[in-house]
Design an enzyme around this catalytic site. Structure first.
Site, PDB file in Angstrom:
ATOM      1  N   ARG A 204      -7.909  -0.665  13.222  1.00  0.00           N
ATOM      2  CA  ARG A 204      -6.979  -1.354  14.103  1.00  0.00           C
ATOM      3  C   ARG A 204      -7.088  -0.703  15.474  1.00  0.00           C
ATOM      4  O   ARG A 204      -7.290   0.508  15.590  1.00  0.00           O
ATOM      5  CB  ARG A 204      -5.528  -1.267  13.604  1.00  0.00           C
ATOM      6  CG  ARG A 204      -5.272  -2.060  12.347  1.00  0.00           C
ATOM      7  CD  ARG A 204      -5.385  -3.559  12.561  1.00  0.00           C
ATOM      8  NE  ARG A 204      -4.281  -4.079  13.342  1.00  0.00           N
ATOM      9  CZ  ARG A 204      -4.266  -5.303  13.880  1.00  0.00           C
ATOM     10  NH1 ARG A 204      -5.313  -6.093  13.741  1.00  0.00           N
ATOM     11  NH2 ARG A 204      -3.220  -5.724  14.566  1.00  0.00           N
TER      12      ARG A 204
ATOM     13  N   ASP B 224      -2.262  12.693  11.191  1.00  0.00           N
ATOM     14  CA  ASP B 224      -1.456  13.105  12.328  1.00  0.00           C
ATOM     15  C   ASP B 224      -2.082  14.353  12.943  1.00  0.00           C
ATOM     16  O   ASP B 224      -2.974  14.980  12.360  1.00  0.00           O
ATOM     17  CB  ASP B 224      -0.020  13.390  11.883  1.00  0.00           C
ATOM     18  CG  ASP B 224       0.750  12.108  11.593  1.00  0.00           C
ATOM     19  OD1 ASP B 224       0.449  11.075  12.226  1.00  0.00           O
ATOM     20  OD2 ASP B 224       1.650  12.137  10.733  1.00  0.00           O
TER      21      ASP B 224
ATOM     22  N   ARG C 169       6.792   2.742  -0.583  1.00  0.00           N
ATOM     23  CA  ARG C 169       8.204   3.100  -0.557  1.00  0.00           C
ATOM     24  C   ARG C 169       8.652   2.986   0.892  1.00  0.00           C
ATOM     25  O   ARG C 169       7.843   2.919   1.809  1.00  0.00           O
ATOM     26  CB  ARG C 169       8.428   4.525  -1.074  1.00  0.00           C
ATOM     27  CG  ARG C 169       7.743   5.591  -0.259  1.00  0.00           C
ATOM     28  CD  ARG C 169       7.982   6.983  -0.805  1.00  0.00           C
ATOM     29  NE  ARG C 169       7.419   7.999   0.078  1.00  0.00           N
ATOM     30  CZ  ARG C 169       8.005   8.481   1.159  1.00  0.00           C
ATOM     31  NH1 ARG C 169       9.211   8.021   1.506  1.00  0.00           N
ATOM     32  NH2 ARG C 169       7.429   9.398   1.907  1.00  0.00           N
TER      33      ARG C 169
ATOM     34  N   GLU D   4       2.786  -1.369  24.046  1.00  0.00           N
ATOM     35  CA  GLU D   4       1.662  -1.230  23.114  1.00  0.00           C
ATOM     36  C   GLU D   4       1.428  -2.544  22.369  1.00  0.00           C
ATOM     37  O   GLU D   4       2.345  -3.075  21.746  1.00  0.00           O
ATOM     38  CB  GLU D   4       1.933  -0.110  22.107  1.00  0.00           C
ATOM     39  CG  GLU D   4       2.049   1.258  22.758  1.00  0.00           C
ATOM     40  CD  GLU D   4       2.127   2.389  21.750  1.00  0.00           C
ATOM     41  OE1 GLU D   4       1.878   2.132  20.540  1.00  0.00           O
ATOM     42  OE2 GLU D   4       2.449   3.519  22.155  1.00  0.00           O
TER      43      GLU D   4
ATOM     44  N   TYR E  60      -6.516   8.428   8.080  1.00  0.00           N
ATOM     45  CA  TYR E  60      -5.402   8.472   9.026  1.00  0.00           C
ATOM     46  C   TYR E  60      -4.804   9.872   8.968  1.00  0.00           C
ATOM     47  O   TYR E  60      -4.336  10.317   7.927  1.00  0.00           O
ATOM     48  CB  TYR E  60      -4.323   7.435   8.691  1.00  0.00           C
ATOM     49  CG  TYR E  60      -3.206   7.503   9.706  1.00  0.00           C
ATOM     50  CD1 TYR E  60      -3.306   6.806  10.903  1.00  0.00           C
ATOM     51  CD2 TYR E  60      -2.093   8.313   9.502  1.00  0.00           C
ATOM     52  CE1 TYR E  60      -2.319   6.899  11.859  1.00  0.00           C
ATOM     53  CE2 TYR E  60      -1.106   8.417  10.453  1.00  0.00           C
ATOM     54  CZ  TYR E  60      -1.217   7.706  11.629  1.00  0.00           C
ATOM     55  OH  TYR E  60      -0.246   7.814  12.595  1.00  0.00           O
TER      56      TYR E  60
ATOM     57  N   ARG F 137       5.995  -1.750  20.679  1.00  0.00           N
ATOM     58  CA  ARG F 137       6.975  -0.803  21.203  1.00  0.00           C
ATOM     59  C   ARG F 137       6.741  -0.555  22.678  1.00  0.00           C
ATOM     60  O   ARG F 137       5.674  -0.850  23.222  1.00  0.00           O
ATOM     61  CB  ARG F 137       6.931   0.520  20.434  1.00  0.00           C
ATOM     62  CG  ARG F 137       5.614   1.268  20.470  1.00  0.00           C
ATOM     63  CD  ARG F 137       5.699   2.526  19.607  1.00  0.00           C
ATOM     64  NE  ARG F 137       4.451   3.284  19.650  1.00  0.00           N
ATOM     65  CZ  ARG F 137       4.290   4.474  19.072  1.00  0.00           C
ATOM     66  NH1 ARG F 137       5.282   5.023  18.410  1.00  0.00           N
ATOM     67  NH2 ARG F 137       3.139   5.102  19.146  1.00  0.00           N
TER      68      ARG F 137
ATOM     69  N   ARG G 146      17.619   6.975   4.253  1.00  0.00           N
ATOM     70  CA  ARG G 146      18.394   8.208   4.282  1.00  0.00           C
ATOM     71  C   ARG G 146      19.885   7.876   4.263  1.00  0.00           C
ATOM     72  O   ARG G 146      20.365   7.151   5.137  1.00  0.00           O
ATOM     73  CB  ARG G 146      18.088   9.009   5.541  1.00  0.00           C
ATOM     74  CG  ARG G 146      16.658   9.492   5.646  1.00  0.00           C
ATOM     75  CD  ARG G 146      16.495  10.262   6.940  1.00  0.00           C
ATOM     76  NE  ARG G 146      15.129  10.715   7.145  1.00  0.00           N
ATOM     77  CZ  ARG G 146      14.696  11.258   8.281  1.00  0.00           C
ATOM     78  NH1 ARG G 146      15.519  11.393   9.295  1.00  0.00           N
ATOM     79  NH2 ARG G 146      13.444  11.644   8.393  1.00  0.00           N
TER      80      ARG G 146
END
Length: 365
Positions: free
Chosen positions: A247, A348, A170, A298, A346, A278, A174
């Site tokens: 990665r 955070d 998805r 990066e 992964y 970025r 917003r």
């Protein structure tokens, strides 16, 4: 003898050391790098806290996690509001009404929704065969080509037509004028950087830097009752089932003799022809007013042995391979595996904190 040998001084290992220290346990922390903190390490340059391994913005809706980290640092009010640069055109992220107004001139949520549905309908595929088809299905041509395609191809090292559709199940759309990237209740960055926070966590532990645990495994294992291992799980087992895929990222950091380079902490470059994904301008994380600024570009890269692994590639093939290693890990009586690399997930930062607290509660009864 130590009670615990902790391999890695990142967030998971440091929290474990802190909680074990509170219980009177003796901990030895060994770190392969020449500094503590793992990938959240920050270093002061020109009075600016530089995120040496990419932007780290703490965010969570878990009150327990938020209150826990507040012990070690005062957090500022930084809100992550990245922008995308596509061939000099600037768009707000995540996709919101400001983005849609810039793209199409639409003003109301109804107009934006109709435009997206119109574009998506033109590319509708019942069974998308790749990421490109999936993204076009969801948001249509304009958003896909300007804000998704190039960035995603650089990030994964493959063309979008070669990537599985599951990567983009998805896309966050917003229909409000809100540039806040995260939906979490709590958000900010520790004033003075993450390194100072980690130093407090490790205050009661012995720390040895520049030590490669796997090169001295037998010698180090003999020093402790138990091991907390936060390195790559496949490396721990000598890659006996094969290498897991990661990665990696390389960073190009420079000090500029100007007060403001790009006007925002995070600017994504979404066209494929720009080789970096970025640019981070570190002073904006702490609303800095220094005369100089520090930026980091990066560059995503394929991982190979000897490189720093950053992101597990959690596709079906790698997850099956990980489960082979996980079975071995579950049989260990003396070793606890933790962190992003130790569990091949992964996560955070707030996920790592929550997991570290769960493990320490179970272990340090």
């Amino acid at each position: 003898m130590y009670d615990y040998l902790i391999v890695g001084s990142g967030l998971f290992g440091s929290i474990f050391a802190y909680e074990a220290g509170k219980k009177g346990k003796q901990c030895l922390v060994v770190e392969k790098r020449d500094h503590i903190g793992g990938n959240i390490y920050t270093k002061e340059v020109e009075g600016i806290q530089v995120h040496q391994y990419g932007a780290h913005i703490f965010h969570t809706s878990n009150r327990e996690v938020w209150e826990y980290v507040q012990q070690f640092a005062e957090f500022n009010r930084y809100t992550n509001s990245p922008v995308a640069n596509y061939k000099g055109e600037i768009y707000n992220l995540p996709f919101n009404m400001n983005t849609f107004n810039k793209l199409w001139g639409v003003v109301t949520p109804a107009e934006a929704k109709a435009k997206i549905e119109e574009q998506a309908a033109a590319y509708r595929t019942e069974h998308p065969a790749n990421l490109e088809e999936q993204a076009l299905n969801l948001v249509g041509k304009d958003i896909y080509e300007k804000l998704i395609k190039g960035y995603t191809e650089k990030q994964w090292g493959h063309r979008a037509t070669e990537l599985p559709p599951e990567i983009i199940k998805r896309l966050p759309v917003r229909y409000i004028y809100d540039n806040n990237y995260f939906n979490d209740i709590y958000q900010g960055i520790p004033i003075g950087g993450y390194t100072a926070m980690i130093e407090k966590m490790l205050a009661k532990a012995e720390v040895r830097l520049g030590v490669d645990y796997l090169e001295h495994k037998d010698e180090l294992d003999a020093l402790a009752e138990k091991i907390v291992y936060t390195g790559p799980i496949d490396a721990y087992y000598g890659y006996q089932f094969g290498e897991l895929e990661y990665r990696s990222v390389s960073f190009e950091t420079e000090v500029l003799d100007q007060p403001n380079y790009q006007g925002n902490a995070v600017v994504n470059y979404t066209e494929y022809e720009v080789p970096y994904t970025r640019i981070i301008e570190h002073k904006h994380f702490e609303f800095g007013t220094q005369d100089k600024t520090v930026i980091s570009r990066e560059y995503p890269a394929a991982w190979k042995k000897g490189d720093e692994p950053y992101y597990p590639v959690n596709n079906e093939k790698n997850n099956m391979l990980y489960h082979s290693y996980e079975k071995l890990a579950k049989e260990e009586k003396k070793v606890i595996f933790g962190g992003r690399l130790g569990t091949y997930k992964y996560m955070d930062m707030h996920h790592v904190v929550a997991e570290a607290l769960r493990v320490t509660k179970e272990e340090l009864i």
